[in-house]
Scaffold this active site. Structure first.
Site, PDB file in Angstrom:
ATOM      1  N   CYS A  10      43.091  49.996  38.597  1.00  0.00           N
ATOM      2  CA  CYS A  10      43.854  49.684  39.806  1.00  0.00           C
ATOM      3  C   CYS A  10      44.961  48.710  39.410  1.00  0.00           C
ATOM      4  O   CYS A  10      44.983  48.207  38.274  1.00  0.00           O
ATOM      5  CB  CYS A  10      42.943  49.035  40.837  1.00  0.00           C
ATOM      6  SG  CYS A  10      42.239  47.486  40.197  1.00  0.00           S
ATOM      7  N   HIS A 122      28.164  37.626  43.015  1.00  0.00           N
ATOM      8  CA  HIS A 122      29.390  38.233  42.478  1.00  0.00           C
ATOM      9  C   HIS A 122      30.494  37.165  42.482  1.00  0.00           C
ATOM     10  O   HIS A 122      30.634  36.420  43.450  1.00  0.00           O
ATOM     11  CB  HIS A 122      29.796  39.446  43.325  1.00  0.00           C
ATOM     12  CG  HIS A 122      30.892  40.262  42.694  1.00  0.00           C
ATOM     13  ND1 HIS A 122      32.211  39.858  42.698  1.00  0.00           N
ATOM     14  CD2 HIS A 122      30.861  41.433  42.012  1.00  0.00           C
ATOM     15  CE1 HIS A 122      32.940  40.762  42.061  1.00  0.00           C
ATOM     16  NE2 HIS A 122      32.145  41.735  41.632  1.00  0.00           N
ATOM     17  N   GLU A 124      33.622  37.262  42.883  1.00  0.00           N
ATOM     18  CA  GLU A 124      34.625  37.299  43.953  1.00  0.00           C
ATOM     19  C   GLU A 124      34.126  36.575  45.197  1.00  0.00           C
ATOM     20  O   GLU A 124      34.858  35.765  45.776  1.00  0.00           O
ATOM     21  CB  GLU A 124      34.990  38.749  44.297  1.00  0.00           C
ATOM     22  CG  GLU A 124      36.071  38.803  45.371  1.00  0.00           C
ATOM     23  CD  GLU A 124      36.373  40.223  45.831  1.00  0.00           C
ATOM     24  OE1 GLU A 124      36.373  41.148  45.005  1.00  0.00           O
ATOM     25  OE2 GLU A 124      36.606  40.382  47.039  1.00  0.00           O
ATOM     26  N   SER A 220      30.215  45.914  37.311  1.00  0.00           N
ATOM     27  CA  SER A 220      31.409  46.271  38.073  1.00  0.00           C
ATOM     28  C   SER A 220      30.995  46.816  39.443  1.00  0.00           C
ATOM     29  O   SER A 220      30.484  47.934  39.551  1.00  0.00           O
ATOM     30  CB  SER A 220      32.225  47.319  37.296  1.00  0.00           C
ATOM     31  OG  SER A 220      33.186  47.896  38.143  1.00  0.00           O
TER      32      SER A 220
HETATM   33  O1  0CG Z   1      34.331  45.856  41.140  1.00  0.00           O
HETATM   34  P1  0CG Z   1      34.300  44.450  40.718  1.00  0.00           P
HETATM   35  O2  0CG Z   1      34.771  43.502  41.774  1.00  0.00           O
HETATM   36  O3  0CG Z   1      32.952  44.016  40.196  1.00  0.00           O
HETATM   37  O4  0CG Z   1      35.342  44.214  39.544  1.00  0.00           O
HETATM   38  P2  0CG Z   1      35.957  45.078  38.385  1.00  0.00           P
HETATM   39  O5  0CG Z   1      36.458  44.095  37.389  1.00  0.00           O
HETATM   40  O6  0CG Z   1      35.031  46.096  37.870  1.00  0.00           O
HETATM   41  O7  0CG Z   1      37.186  45.883  38.996  1.00  0.00           O
HETATM   42  C1  0CG Z   1      38.051  45.419  39.947  1.00  0.00           C
HETATM   43  C2  0CG Z   1      38.533  44.077  39.693  1.00  0.00           C
HETATM   44  C3  0CG Z   1      38.922  42.986  39.481  1.00  0.00           C
HETATM   45 FE1  SF4 Z   2      41.630  46.185  41.892  1.00  0.00          FE
HETATM   46 FE2  SF4 Z   2      39.956  44.388  42.874  1.00  0.00          FE
HETATM   47 FE3  SF4 Z   2      42.550  44.192  43.343  1.00  0.00          FE
HETATM   48 FE4  SF4 Z   2      41.157  46.149  44.453  1.00  0.00          FE
HETATM   49  S1  SF4 Z   2      40.956  43.956  44.862  1.00  0.00           S
HETATM   50  S2  SF4 Z   2      43.194  46.318  43.532  1.00  0.00           S
HETATM   51  S3  SF4 Z   2      39.664  46.598  42.837  1.00  0.00           S
HETATM   52  S4  SF4 Z   2      41.528  44.048  41.355  1.00  0.00           S
END
Ligand code: 0CG
Ligand code: SF4
Length: 322
Positions: A10, A122, A124, A220
Site C-alpha cells: 500500500c 498491536h 498501531e 501483519s
Molecule cells: O497490518 P498491520 O497493521 O499489522 O501492518 P503491516 O505492516 O503488515 O501493513 C500495513 C502497515 C503499516
Molecule cells: Fe497501508 Fe496501514 Fe497506511 Fe493502510 S493505514 S495505507 S495498510 S500503512
C-alpha cells in the site's frame, strides 16, 4: 490460478520502506528503527542487511542517532522520549494512521468516550490509544464490549485500527450500538483504502478457489484478515505464508483452483515466487481478478525531505529496487 488485485504494498508501506532506504543512503548506517518498519520478515531482514537496526524502545538507541518511527505510528510519550534523548527522528507513520490519531485528539478534547476497535498489543492501537489514554477504551472481542463503560451516552464514538476486517468491525459496531444506542460513527472510514480494497478482491477470489495462499507475515494484521476473509467468502482452505518454501504438498489434494493474494506489507517478488511454484505444479498462467485500481501515493516524511533537499538530493518517494 486466480490472482487478486489489488494486493501487496500500500502507499503507507511503500513510503515507510523507501524512507528507511533513503535514510540509510543519506545518513549512512546505522539507522535505527523503532519496531518493525512494516510487519514483514523479508523486508525487515533486507533492511537489517543494509544497516538498519530495529529496536523495541527509544532507550535502546544511542543519543544523537537517527531513529525512524514505523508505519504503524507512535504515542506522544514515545515522541517525548525521543526528544529527551536528542534523537534525529524521522516519522514514517502512515498518514492514514495519523488521521485516526487526530480524530482521537479531537474527540478527547470534546470530552468524548472513544471506543477504539482493534487488537490488543498491536503497535498501531498502542500509539492511537496513547493520544488520550483517559478517553480511549480498547474494544477487542466480546469482553471488550461487555466491559465498555461511558460517562455520557450522548458523547460516545467508535474509531478503529486501520487494518481490521470490515465485516467483523461492522458486527462489533452493531453490538456496541445495542449497548450504547447513541454511539456515533467516525467522521470518515478508519479502515484504510488498502485494507478495504484487498478484502474486496480476496472475497471474489476466495469464492471461486479451493485453496487460497496469502503472502505476508504472521504479525501483519491486514494479512491475517485476508486469510479469514477468504475462508468466509467460501474458500475451502486458506493459508498465510511468508515464503513459497512454506507451501505444503498436502494442501493441494483435490484442489483445482488456487487463489493468491498478499498483504499490504508483502513485496511483490515473494508473490512472484509463489506464482512460479504454482506454475511448476501445473496451475497455469494466473488470471488476475481486479476489483479496484489504486493510485495513492504519499510523499516522504517531512524531516527526511528537508534533509535531502538541503543536500540537493532527490526528495521523491521513488527508489530503484534490484
Ligand atoms: O497490518 P498491520 O497493521 O499489522 O501492518 P503491516 O505492516 O503488515 O501493513 C500495513 C502497515 C503499516
Ligand atoms: Fe497501508 Fe496501514 Fe497506511 Fe493502510 S493505514 S495505507 S495498510 S500503512
Amino acid at each position: 490460478m486466480l490472482l487478486a488485485a489489488p494486493r501487496g504494498y500500500c502507499a503507507g508501506v511503500d513510503r515507510a520502506v523507501i524512507a528507511v532506504e533513503k535514510a540509510l543512503d543519506h545518513y549512512g548506517a546505522p539507522v535505527y528503527v523503532r519496531k518493525e518498519i512494516v510487519h514483514n520478515k523479508h523486508v525487515v531482514t533486507g533492511l537489517e542487511e543494509r544497516g538498519a537496526i530495529f529496536v523495541n524502545e527509544v532507550d535502546e538507541v544511542p543519543e544523537g542517532s537517527v531513529l525512524v518511527f514505523s508505519a504503524h505510528g507512535v504515542s506522544p510519550a514515545v515522541v517525548k522520549a525521543s526528544e529527551a534523548r536528542g534523537l534525529n527522528t524521522i516519522d514514517a507513520t502512515c498518514p492514514l494512521v495519523t488521521k485516526v490519531h487526530r480524530e482521537v485528539q479531537r474527540f478527547a478534547q470534546e470530552e468524548y468516550d472513544i471506543l477504539l476497535i482493534g487488537h490488543e498489543g498491536h503497535e498501531e492501537v498502542e500509539g492511537t490509544a496513547g493520544e488520550a489514554p483517559d478517553h480511549v477504551q480498547l474494544i477487542d472481542g466480546k469482553d471488550g464490549i461487555a466491559n465498555a463503560q461511558v460517562k455520557d451516552p450522548k458523547k460516545v464514538i467508535w474509531l478503529s485500527q486501520t487494518t481490521l476486517s470490515v465485516d467483523e468491525t461492522m458486527e462489533t459496531v452493531l453490538k456496541l450500538r445495542e449497548k450504547f444506542p447513541t454511539l456515533q460513527n467516525p467522521p470518515s472510514d478508519d479502515i484504510c483504502y488498502a485494507t478495504q480494497n484487498r478484502q474486496v478482491a480476496i472475497k471474489k477470489v476466495g469464492a471461486e478457489s479451493d485453496l487460497v495462499l496469502v503472502v505476508g507475515s504472521a504479525n501483519s494484521s491486514n494479512t491475517v484478515r485476508l486469510v479469514e476473509v477468504a475462508l468466509e467468502a467460501g474458500a475451502k482452505a486458506a493459508y498465510r505464508i511468508d515464503y513459497a518454501s512454506e507451501i505444503q504438498e498436502q494442501w493441494f489434494e483435490g484442489v483445482e483452483t488456487v487463489g493468491v493474494s498478499s498483504g499490504a506489507s508483502a513485496p511483490e517478488e515473494l508473490v512472484d515466487q509463489v506464482l512460479e511454484y504454482l506454475a511448476d505444479k501445473g496451475y497455469g498462467a494466473p488470471i488476475e481478478i481486479t476489483t479496484a485500481e489504486e493510485d495513492v501515493q504519499f510523499s516522504l516524511p517531512k524531516e527526511l525531505r528537508k534533509d535531502l533537499k538541503s543536500a540537493g538530493q532527490d526528495t521523491s518517494n521513488k527508489v530503484k529496487r534490484s
